[in-house]
Design a protein around this motif. Structure first.
Motif, short mmCIF file in Angstrom:
data_model
loop_
_atom_site.label_atom_id
_atom_site.label_comp_id
_atom_site.label_asym_id
_atom_site.label_seq_id
_atom_site.Cartn_x
_atom_site.Cartn_y
_atom_site.Cartn_z
N LEU A 440 5.76 7.78 10.08
CA LEU A 440 6.41 6.53 10.51
C LEU A 440 6.16 6.28 12.00
O LEU A 440 5.91 5.15 12.42
N GLU A 441 6.20 7.37 12.79
CA GLU A 441 5.91 7.22 14.23
C GLU A 441 4.50 6.70 14.46
O GLU A 441 4.24 6.00 15.43
N LEU A 442 3.60 7.06 13.55
CA LEU A 442 2.20 6.63 13.69
C LEU A 442 1.96 5.28 13.00
O LEU A 442 0.82 4.92 12.69
N ASN A 443 3.02 4.54 12.75
CA ASN A 443 2.95 3.24 12.07
C ASN A 443 2.46 3.35 10.63
O ASN A 443 1.79 2.45 10.12
N GLY A 444 2.79 4.46 10.00
CA GLY A 444 2.40 4.66 8.61
C GLY A 444 3.56 4.37 7.66
O GLY A 444 4.58 3.81 8.06
N THR A 445 3.38 4.81 6.42
CA THR A 445 4.42 4.59 5.40
C THR A 445 4.83 5.93 4.77
O THR A 445 4.04 6.87 4.73
N CYS A 446 6.09 5.95 4.28
CA CYS A 446 6.59 7.19 3.66
C CYS A 446 5.94 7.43 2.30
O CYS A 446 5.93 8.54 1.81
N THR A 447 5.39 6.38 1.69
CA THR A 447 4.72 6.58 0.40
C THR A 447 3.55 5.62 0.24
O THR A 447 3.72 4.40 0.27
N GLY A 448 2.36 6.20 0.07
CA GLY A 448 1.17 5.37 -0.11
C GLY A 448 0.98 4.93 -1.54
O GLY A 448 0.43 3.86 -1.81
#
Ligand SMILES: Cc1cc2c(cc1C)N(C[C@H](O)[C@H](O)[C@H](O)COP(=O)(O)OP(=O)(O)OC[C@H]1O[C@@H](n3cnc4c(N)ncnc43)[C@H](O)[C@@H]1O)c1[nH]c(=O)[nH]c(=O)c1N2
Ligand SMILES: O=C(O)C(=O)Cc1ccccc1
Ligand SMILES: [Mn+2]
Length: 492
Positions: A440-448
């Motif tokens: 999340l810190e890297l602007n990602g998502t908890c589930t792809g």
């Protein structure tokens, strides 16, 4: 640390297998890849269940009689073995079983089942093939599990339009078998032979996402039964155009809704031509950073992303394969093994699709279970996410397998832990949380691709923002005012 890397011209997928300390090592992972793999091989620790129904026997009897009138006696079950099968999926989440399982045969019956459940304020949980990875089929309130597998028709096959409409009992392998003679296929391929409507419900993807996208990009229309029994077609009945700008995108509201907004009773899907030539390869990198960099170079270089799976003529495939071979060799890859024949490629990709069971086989035991993370980050952040994750695993001396859909920035860390050990259970929980927080810190998502289910809903506000989640809750309330559709999932 040593990694192996597998890559296919067709699939653009990378597998990282991390060495670890207890019973397994590289060799027995490879051995177990070849072992006979049984689906639904849940460790017995995951077979424990709890009963949460608030029914008394009289209500249950009335409910059963009313549902029996809808689906007929052979299509309803209260047998414990059937209920046990329907209160769990392939995840680590504890089974919670339904009171009744029904097997409707058509959309009208699903609608009537929904009407009975709404009338009696009973919860309903759609069940596809039970291969989900986030506890989506777990019946938190008992109630009715609606197994849609007996609706297994291919309704409309429009070959000239590259389009097909399938009912929930049609799985991805069954559809591809049906299409093979016509040179067409549906490419979204989670490892399991899941139902295509279940795949729409979880917004699944798989090894082909770089080239073909996920379920989100490949569903043209859905037939949905809402909690009150209303039947809708998200793009209009019978429509299957390549594109449409008409109205709001209801199709993608239901894709990924995990049974919380309605029952998907048919999905109209995009089809593709089977490419002439495909090539796959396996190779090793010493460092994860080099492997990720090589993939980034392939994505960024002159080999266009549209061709990165190396579909096309034999000549084109050879040229593309040679460009990729050079990039990987420059990045330090070793041990390249090409596989062009169908049987070699099938062996390679079967091993990839069966990785979960291969991992499970490395630590047998009645209380051993797996927990797999599913974060996805912008691909530019993938090296950092993975190397920091490796460091976490090393620091905590915790064995974990890392494998990834590297072309998508999506990777899984699978922990095998002893549910009887408080220390292991807590540590796995803490580390999987760290992995999500980092993403999340890297602007990602908890589930792809596995979905929100139970395990990821606590991250939703942080990921999507409070106002977006509040809107999601309003949509849920509008479509399911009594909160009967698959309660306890997706929304915090
Ligand atoms: C070995 C292995 C390997 C993989 C995976 C699983 C396993 C066991 N998966 C996960 C899984 O295959 C995927 O989530 C499927 O889409 C689930 O489809 P089922 O039909 O099994 O749905 P299942 O029955 O498990 O249900 C999943 C959720 O969808 C809902 N649902 C199911 N059918 C519905 C319907 N017709 N209408 C409304 N709601 C419905 C259920 O209520 C539940 O919430 C995966 N995934 C992935 O994306 N990429 C991958 O690579 C893999 N790989
Ligand atoms: O194979 C995959 O890509 C999956 O999504 C399923 C999975 C998840 C974690 C470990 C092994 C397989
Ligand atoms: Mn995956």
């Amino acid at each position: 640390m040593r990694f192996s890397f597998s890559w296919s011209t067709r699939h653009q997928q990378v597998i990282f297998k991390q060495r670890f300390n207890f019973s397994s090592n590289f060799n027995n992972l490879n051995r177990s890849l070849n072992a006979h793999i049984k689906p639904f091989s849940l460790p017995s620790s995951q077979r424990s269940f709890s009963k949460t129904s608030s029914f008394n026997n009289i209500d249950l009897q009335i409910l059963k009689e009313r549902l029996c009138e809808v689906v007929g006696p052979p299509n309803i079950s209260t047998a414990e073995s059937t209920r046990l099968q329907h209160g769990k999926d392939e995840s680590h989440h504890r089974a919670q079983i339904p009171d009744i399982v029904v097997f409707p045969s058509n959309t009208q019956e699903v609608s009537e089942v929904a009407k009975v459940c709404t009338d009696m304020k009973v919860t309903m949980v759609p069940f596809g093939t039970g291969t989900g990875m986030e506890g989506g089929c777990v019946c938190t309130h008992g109630g009715v599990s609606v197994d849609l597998s007996r609706m297994a028709e291919i309704r409309e096959y429009q070959q000239a339009d590259f389009s097909v409409c399938v009912e929930p009992g049609v799985t991805r392998l069954a559809l591809n078998e049906y299409l093979r003679g016509d040179g067409l296929w549906f490419p979204v391929d989670p490892g399991a032979d899941a139902s295509l409507c279940g795949m729409a419900a979880t917004s699944a993807s798989g090894t082909n996402a770089v080239r073909y996208g996920t379920m989100r990009e490949n569903v043209r229309n859905l037939e949905v039964v809402l909690s009150d029994g209303t039947i809708i077609h998200t793009a209009g009945q019978g429509r299957h155009t390549v594109k449409s700008s008409a109205g709001y995108n209801l199709t993608n509201l239901f894709v990924g809704s995990e049974g919380t907004l309605g029952f998907i009773t048919s999905a109209t899907l995009k089809l593709y031509g089977i490419p002439d030539t495909m090539t796959s390869a396996v190779c090793q990198f010493d460092e994860v950073e080099r492997a990720v960099t090589a993939v980034l170079h392939v994505l960024q270089c002159g080999v266009a992303v549209a061709r990165i799976e190396f579909h096309g003529s034999e000549k084109q495939t050879e040229e593309d394969a040679s460009v990729v071979g050079d990039i990987f060799a420059d990045a330090g890859a070793s041990g390249f093994q090409w596989a062009s024949s169908l049987s070699e490629r099938n062996r390679l990709w079967k091993a990839r699709h069966d990785t979960l069971y291969a991992i499970l086989a490395t630590r047998p035991g009645p209380q051993i279970t797996q927990l797999s993370t599913d974060v996805c980050v912008p691909i530019s952040q993938l090296t950092k996410a993975i190397t920091d994750t490796e460091k976490d695993l090393e620091d905590h001396k915790l064995p974990g397998y890392i494998l990834g859909h590297v072309g998508d920035g999506n990777y899984h860390v699978t922990f095998l832990y002893d549910t009887g050990s408080e220390t292991e259970t807590q540590l796995v929980g803490k580390l999987s949380e760290r992995i999500v927080e980092r993403a999340l810190e890297l602007n990602g998502t908890c589930t792809g691709e596995h979905g929100t289910g139970f395990g990821k809903k606590k991250y939703l506000v942080r990921e999507a923002g409070p106002d977006s989640v509040s809107l999601m809750k309003q949509i849920k309330h509008l479509l399911d005012p009594h909160g009967l559709m698959n309660p306890g999932k997706v929304l915090p």
